[in-house]
Scaffold this active site. Structure first.
Site, PDB file in Angstrom:
ATOM      1  N   ARG A 198       4.896  11.131  -2.451  1.00 13.97           N
ATOM      2  CA  ARG A 198       4.600  10.769  -1.065  1.00 13.97           C
ATOM      3  C   ARG A 198       5.827  11.022  -0.184  1.00 13.97           C
ATOM      4  NH1 ARG A 198       4.628   4.584   1.224  1.00 13.97           N
ATOM      5  NH2 ARG A 198       3.887   5.103   3.305  1.00 13.97           N
TER       6      ARG A 198
ATOM      7  N   HIS B  87      12.609  -2.592   2.020  1.00 12.60           N
ATOM      8  CA  HIS B  87      12.038  -1.279   2.335  1.00 12.60           C
ATOM      9  C   HIS B  87      12.955  -0.196   1.798  1.00 12.60           C
ATOM     10  CE1 HIS B  87       9.185  -3.211   4.982  1.00 12.60           C
ATOM     11  NE2 HIS B  87      10.191  -3.914   5.449  1.00 12.60           N
TER      12      HIS B  87
ATOM     13  N   TYR C  28      10.987   9.090   1.378  1.00 11.28           N
ATOM     14  CA  TYR C  28      11.033   8.047   0.349  1.00 11.28           C
ATOM     15  C   TYR C  28      11.719   8.482  -0.943  1.00 11.28           C
ATOM     16  CZ  TYR C  28       7.754   5.788   3.522  1.00 11.28           C
ATOM     17  OH  TYR C  28       7.177   5.224   4.631  1.00 11.28           O
TER      18      TYR C  28
ATOM     19  N   PRO D 265       0.796  -1.231   0.000  1.00  9.38           N
ATOM     20  CA  PRO D 265       0.000   0.000   0.000  1.00  9.38           C
ATOM     21  C   PRO D 265       0.825   1.275   0.000  1.00  9.38           C
ATOM     22  CG  PRO D 265      -0.064  -1.076   2.140  1.00  9.38           C
ATOM     23  CD  PRO D 265       0.579  -2.047   1.190  1.00  9.38           C
ATOM     24  N   ASN D 266       0.298   2.231  -0.746  1.00 14.40           N
ATOM     25  CA  ASN D 266       0.816   3.601  -0.847  1.00 14.40           C
ATOM     26  C   ASN D 266       2.108   3.732  -1.651  1.00 14.40           C
ATOM     27  OD1 ASN D 266      -1.296   4.755   0.849  1.00 14.40           O
ATOM     28  ND2 ASN D 266      -0.301   3.649   2.516  1.00 14.40           N
TER      29      ASN D 266
ATOM     30  N   ALA E 267       3.112  -0.671   4.857  1.00 17.11           N
ATOM     31  CA  ALA E 267       2.639  -0.690   6.244  1.00 17.11           C
ATOM     32  C   ALA E 267       2.152  -2.073   6.685  1.00 17.11           C
ATOM     33  CB  ALA E 267       1.527   0.339   6.420  1.00 17.11           C
TER      34      ALA E 267
ATOM     35  N   ASN F 111       8.103  -5.574  -0.827  1.00 17.49           N
ATOM     36  CA  ASN F 111       7.984  -4.366  -0.014  1.00 17.49           C
ATOM     37  C   ASN F 111       6.513  -4.278   0.380  1.00 17.49           C
ATOM     38  OD1 ASN F 111       7.848  -1.931   1.245  1.00 17.49           O
ATOM     39  ND2 ASN F 111       8.972  -0.781  -0.332  1.00 17.49           N
TER      40      ASN F 111
ATOM     41  N   GLU G 167      12.631  -9.519   2.075  1.00 19.30           N
ATOM     42  CA  GLU G 167      11.915  -8.322   2.549  1.00 19.30           C
ATOM     43  C   GLU G 167      12.691  -7.072   2.141  1.00 19.30           C
ATOM     44  OE1 GLU G 167      11.393  -8.236   6.793  1.00 19.30           O
ATOM     45  OE2 GLU G 167      10.401  -6.276   6.742  1.00 19.30           O
TER      46      GLU G 167
ATOM     47  N   ARG H 136      13.203   4.482  12.434  1.00 21.34           N
ATOM     48  CA  ARG H 136      12.003   5.313  12.399  1.00 21.34           C
ATOM     49  C   ARG H 136      11.137   5.051  13.644  1.00 21.34           C
ATOM     50  NH1 ARG H 136       9.232   4.923   6.728  1.00 21.34           N
ATOM     51  NH2 ARG H 136       8.121   6.717   7.603  1.00 21.34           N
TER      52      ARG H 136
HETATM   53  C1  DQA Z   1       8.167   1.136   3.666  1.00 19.42           C
HETATM   54  C2  DQA Z   1       8.280   1.324   5.182  1.00 19.42           C
HETATM   55  C3  DQA Z   1       6.951   1.131   5.866  1.00 19.42           C
HETATM   56  O1  DQA Z   1       7.079   1.352   7.261  1.00 19.42           O
HETATM   57  C4  DQA Z   1       5.923   2.102   5.314  1.00 19.42           C
HETATM   58  O2  DQA Z   1       4.668   1.859   5.902  1.00 19.42           O
HETATM   59  C5  DQA Z   1       5.855   2.077   3.835  1.00 19.42           C
HETATM   60  C6  DQA Z   1       7.076   2.021   3.073  1.00 19.42           C
HETATM   61  C7  DQA Z   1       9.482   1.478   2.941  1.00 19.42           C
HETATM   62  O3  DQA Z   1       9.645   1.067   1.798  1.00 19.42           O
HETATM   63  O4  DQA Z   1      10.336   2.181   3.510  1.00 19.42           O
HETATM   64  O5  DQA Z   1       4.787   2.212   3.261  1.00 19.42           O
HETATM   65  O6  DQA Z   1       7.870  -0.224   3.413  1.00 19.42           O
END
Ligand code: DQA
Length: 147
Positions: A18, A100, A23, A10-11, A77, A74, A98, A107
């Site tokens: 964003r 990110h 990011y 998501p997002n 959240a 990735n 995994e 964080r």
């Molecule tokens: C994320 C880190 C997560 O905590 C966050 O909710 C994201 C992006 C990252 O790529 O840094 O949506 O996965």
């Protein structure tokens, strides 16, 4: 031919606009182009997906069984909340790396917990878009060593 799935949660479709201070300014479409270039250079097949929906991500992991050699995930959240994604990975019989963009450990404390980490082969975080390219290399190396 080695076949990898990169799955974005998501997002991440909003990358570029964003929270660029967290990011960066690179869009997900630009990251996908870089990933496809890397895949071409390595001679592997790569599918790149994004969904804002937990169930769609669960089903993508189910569908990867027997179709992809590895998944780079990735989970956004959902990393910090989703037992469903953890269980899907445990059942999929496909190695998951995994990933990110940000360093989740530096964080907010709620981001320090990952439901993905215990069922993943490893974790890359904090390297921005370059992490995607390193994840592809890392997964290809992992699969090569396993073969
Ligand atoms: C994320 C880190 C997560 O905590 C966050 O909710 C994201 C992006 C990252 O790529 O840094 O949506 O996965």
């Amino acid at each position: 031919m080695t076949s990898l799935l990169i799955l974005n949660g998501p997002n991440l479709n909003l990358l570029g606009t964003r929270q660029p201070e967290v990011y960066g300014a690179t869009t997900l479409a630009e990251i996908e182009i870089q990933c496809q270039d890397k895949a071409n250079a390595l001679g592997i097949d790569l599918q790149f997906e994004q969904s804002n929906h937990e169930g769609v991500l669960v089903e993508a992991i189910h569908g990867a069984r027997g179709k992809f050699d590895g998944i780079i995930l990735n989970a956004g959240a959902y990393t910090h909340t989703s037992v469903a994604l953890m269980d899907a990975i445990s059942s999929a019989d496909v190695p998951v790396l995994e990933l990110h963009l940000s360093n989740i450990h530096a964080r907010e404390s709620f981001r320090h917990k990952s439901y993905i980490a215990p069922v993943a082969i490893g974790q890359i975080c904090g390297l921005g878009p370059a992490g995607y390219l390193l994840a592809i290399e890392g997964m290809v190396t992992y699969l090569g060593e396993k073969a």
